[in-house]
Scaffold this active site. Sequence first.
Site, mmCIF file in Angstrom:
data_model
loop_
_atom_site.group_PDB
_atom_site.id
_atom_site.type_symbol
_atom_site.label_atom_id
_atom_site.label_comp_id
_atom_site.label_asym_id
_atom_site.label_seq_id
_atom_site.Cartn_x
_atom_site.Cartn_y
_atom_site.Cartn_z
ATOM 1 N N HIS A 37 -54.638 40.209 26.618
ATOM 2 C CA HIS A 37 -56.044 40.371 25.136
ATOM 3 C C HIS A 37 -55.070 41.751 24.364
ATOM 4 O O HIS A 37 -54.253 42.770 24.401
ATOM 5 C CB HIS A 37 -56.606 40.883 26.008
ATOM 6 C CG HIS A 37 -58.079 39.473 27.380
ATOM 7 N ND1 HIS A 37 -57.618 38.440 25.982
ATOM 8 C CD2 HIS A 37 -57.954 39.237 28.131
ATOM 9 C CE1 HIS A 37 -58.702 37.290 27.155
ATOM 10 N NE2 HIS A 37 -58.699 37.717 28.017
ATOM 11 N N CYS A 99 -53.636 37.612 21.218
ATOM 12 C CA CYS A 99 -54.844 36.847 19.240
ATOM 13 C C CYS A 99 -53.830 38.394 18.944
ATOM 14 O O CYS A 99 -53.996 39.361 18.452
ATOM 15 C CB CYS A 99 -55.513 37.457 19.910
ATOM 16 S SG CYS A 99 -56.494 36.403 20.953
#
Length: 133
Positions: A37, A99
């Site tokens: 993440h 991301c």
Amino acid sequence: LKLPIFYGISNANLLRGAGTMKADQKMGQGNYALAGHHMNNPNILFSPLAKAKVGELVYLTDGKKVYTYRLFKRKTINKDQIQVIDDIPNQKLLTLITCDPIPGVARTPLRILLQGQLQQIAKLNQQTRKLFE
């Protein structure tokens, strides 16, 4: 960036560290792919990858050996470009994916991709253990 590696990319795993992207992958073999993440805090989980540069070294350990990879590629990809984790014959790679945040967009379709090539495998000993402390 020092994180544990968990098997699989469940949200529970990614909230605690990096997750393997393929079943039965092994460090130092094929294309070892990890996801993590990217958070608002630039210092936690895979967020520091936003600053990683081609040429930098990445060290992984399985508790017995240290695998050293040198980053050779950095690019932005679409989340659907899953072929980037495929093995490539006769290449030992590391693929890191997180991301690529877009301000104001909660679920970005973009990913930061970093790839490295295996440089060395060494036994984990007192000296190499310091890399992970």
